[in-house]
Design an enzyme around this catalytic site. Structure first.
Site, short mmCIF file in Angstrom:
data_model
loop_
_atom_site.label_atom_id
_atom_site.label_comp_id
_atom_site.label_asym_id
_atom_site.label_seq_id
_atom_site.Cartn_x
_atom_site.Cartn_y
_atom_site.Cartn_z
N ILE A 1 0.85 -1.04 0.00
CA ILE A 1 0.01 -0.08 0.00
C ILE A 1 0.83 1.42 0.02
O ILE A 1 0.43 2.30 -0.27
CB ILE A 1 -0.97 0.07 1.22
N ASN B 1 11.48 -9.04 7.09
CA ASN B 1 11.76 -8.43 8.56
C ASN B 1 11.24 -9.39 9.43
O ASN B 1 10.17 -9.97 9.41
CB ASN B 1 11.16 -7.18 8.40
N HIS C 1 5.73 -12.02 5.70
CA HIS C 1 5.53 -11.61 4.67
C HIS C 1 7.08 -11.32 3.71
O HIS C 1 7.75 -10.98 4.56
CB HIS C 1 4.73 -10.54 4.35
N HIS D 1 8.74 -9.22 1.11
CA HIS D 1 9.10 -8.05 0.29
C HIS D 1 9.59 -8.46 -1.11
O HIS D 1 10.55 -8.92 -0.97
CB HIS D 1 9.68 -6.79 0.94
P1 AMP Z 1 6.88 -4.87 7.52
O1 AMP Z 1 7.48 -3.59 8.01
O2 AMP Z 1 8.06 -5.78 7.03
O3 AMP Z 1 6.18 -5.47 8.72
O4 AMP Z 1 5.77 -4.47 6.01
C1 AMP Z 1 4.64 -4.37 6.35
C2 AMP Z 1 4.48 -3.82 5.16
O5 AMP Z 1 2.81 -3.77 4.97
C3 AMP Z 1 4.59 -2.17 4.71
O6 AMP Z 1 5.50 -2.09 3.54
C4 AMP Z 1 3.30 -1.65 4.43
O7 AMP Z 1 3.37 -0.44 3.87
C5 AMP Z 1 2.58 -2.86 4.05
N1 AMP Z 1 1.01 -2.73 4.38
C6 AMP Z 1 0.28 -2.59 5.60
N2 AMP Z 1 -1.10 -2.36 5.31
C7 AMP Z 1 -1.07 -2.89 4.08
C8 AMP Z 1 -2.46 -3.21 3.30
N3 AMP Z 1 -3.56 -3.07 3.58
N4 AMP Z 1 -2.33 -3.64 1.87
C9 AMP Z 1 -0.95 -3.73 1.30
N5 AMP Z 1 0.23 -3.37 2.02
C10 AMP Z 1 0.20 -2.92 3.37
#
Ligand code: AMP
Length: 114
Positions: free
Chosen positions: A31, A87, A100, A102
């Site tokens: 997002i 992460n 997840h 990236h």
């Molecule tokens: P992390 O910091 O590794 O936990 O990454 C979490 C990621 O999730 C971040 O890059 C956010 O921008 C992304 N994120 C959070 N909410 C959403 C969402 N609803 N749809 C897509 N990405 C999201």
């Protein structure tokens, strides 16, 4: 995992820009993208962090990387290059506690990360 935002995306309860899906994993665009391609690959089943991975669930990680490879191919960045990052916990910057991967690419990236 009623409160988990990525479980909600996996179930379809929350909308996301899905780019790849199979029986075990789902990929959707971040997002807040950090690059032209910034996709998150998640397992459909909930796992909090990499620390919670075990012998039984570890094949899922291979499936996540296969999905990442497919995403890179579809976005046309396979040959240019891309980065995959998972992460784990606070100091690494994990904010969503559903593992997840990236998949980031489409621009040059420095190393090491800040
Ligand atoms: P992390 O910091 O590794 O936990 O990454 C979490 C990621 O999730 C971040 O890059 C956010 O921008 C992304 N994120 C959070 N909410 C959403 C969402 N609803 N749809 C897509 N990405 C999201």
């Amino acid at each position: 995992m009623d409160q988990c935002i990525f479980c909600k995306i996996a179930s379809g309860a929350l909308q996301a820009d899905r780019v790849y899906e199979d029986d075990e994993v789902l990929a959707f665009r971040d997002i807040a993208p950090l690059a032209p391609t910034h996709v998150l690959v998640i397992p459909k089943r909930h796992i909090d962090t990499l620390n919670d991975l075990d012998e039984l669930s570890s094949p899922l990680v291979g499936r996540m990387f296969l999905a990442a490879r497919e995403v890179a191919l579809r976005d046309g960045i396979s040959e240019r290059g891309y980065r995959t990052v998972m992460n784990c916990n606070a100091e690494a910057g994990q904010v969503i506690f559903h593992i997840h991967l990236h998949v980031i690419g489409g621009r040059p990236m420095g190393w090491p990360p800040g």
